[in-house]
Design an enzyme around this catalytic site. Structure first.
Site, PDB file in Angstrom:
ATOM      1  CB  SER A   1      -0.923   0.010   1.219  1.00  0.00           C
ATOM      2  OG  SER A   1      -1.847  -1.058   1.169  1.00  0.00           O
TER       3      SER A   1
ATOM      4  NE  ARG B   1       2.422   4.862   9.524  1.00  0.00           N
ATOM      5  CZ  ARG B   1       2.521   3.530   9.641  1.00  0.00           C
ATOM      6  NH1 ARG B   1       1.456   2.812   9.964  1.00  0.00           N
ATOM      7  NH2 ARG B   1       3.670   2.927   9.449  1.00  0.00           N
TER       8      ARG B   1
ATOM      9  CG  HIS C   1      -1.862   3.278   4.306  1.00  0.00           C
ATOM     10  ND1 HIS C   1      -2.154   2.851   5.586  1.00  0.00           N
ATOM     11  CD2 HIS C   1      -1.855   2.158   3.542  1.00  0.00           C
ATOM     12  CE1 HIS C   1      -2.312   1.539   5.597  1.00  0.00           C
ATOM     13  NE2 HIS C   1      -2.136   1.082   4.372  1.00  0.00           N
TER      14      HIS C   1
END
Length: 223
Positions: free
Chosen positions: A21, A44, A47
């Site tokens: 990812s 992040r 994500h």
């Protein structure tokens, strides 16, 4: 590939999915002006949200990441505006650094004061945290309540608190963008903000998890 033990997924399959990812985020995000450490926080957040607009919307005080890592390494408390942030944070990752989380939004005394003073629970919760001496040197994490963030800024400007880091990411339409803009005007206190109306507790959790991973990586290198 990240060699962190505590701040990684617990299974090989989970780790592979997360790494894949992140690789997709890196390949599709396009150019950015973040430092390598800042990008670990932003990627992040992307994500966690699948929203590439955060490449550019997330902004950092120059000392934010370093201050956050130092606070984590010494086990500074995290004070959140809502319980969701505390629930979302990985307990094993926090325990590794001896970090405790706190929220007071649902406390009976906080609710009573909010009603008596015609303010908000978020404001009174931050005042209670200050009275308990949790904000000085701590990490303040706001993902839901702009009034909490505005109260934090007021306490900073009044010289009542000197937090290690303020993560200001409240989501919404009333005072959300404005509260983050006010926070980002501070020079002496490190901050991380998401400009505009976007934000939320999930993104605060993502940012803190990124800082925890960076802290573990730095500690591993030192060892």
């Amino acid at each position: 590939m990240n060699s962190n033990i505590v701040t990684e997924q617990l299974t090989d399959a989970g780790r592979q999915i997360e790494h894949d990812s992140f690789a997709i985020v890196d390949s599709e995000a396009g150019p950015h002006r973040y430092t390598e450490q800042q990008w670990q926080v932003v990627r992040r957040i992307i994500h966690a949200s699948a929203d590439f607009e955060f490449n550019g919307l997330v902004r950092f005080h120059a000392d934010a990441v370093a201050a956050g890592l130092q606070a984590i390494r010494r086990g500074a408390p995290i004070v959140a505006d809502v319980e969701m942030i505390c629930v979302g944070l990985s307990k094993p990752r926090l325990d590794y650094f001896g970090v405790a989380t706190h929220h007071f939004i649902a406390d009976a005394d906080v609710i009573a004061l909010a009603k008596a003073e015609n303010s908000t629970r978020a404001v009174q919760a931050m005042r209670k945290a200050q009275q308990l001496q949790l904000l000085d040197g701590g990490i303040i994490a706001v993902g839901n309540a702009p009034t909490a963030l505005l109260e934090v800024v007021r306490m900073i400007n009044d010289g009542q608190i000197i937090p290690a880091l303020v993560i200001g990411m409240p989501v919404g339409f009333v005072s959300a963008a404005e509260s983050k803009a006010v926070l980002s005007e501070l020079n002496e206190i490190p901050w991380i903000v998401i400009d505009g109306r976007k934000g939320g507790s999930t993104l605060v959790v993502a940012a803190i998890h990124a800082l925890l991973a960076l802290a573990e990586a730095e500690q591993s290198q030192a060892d």
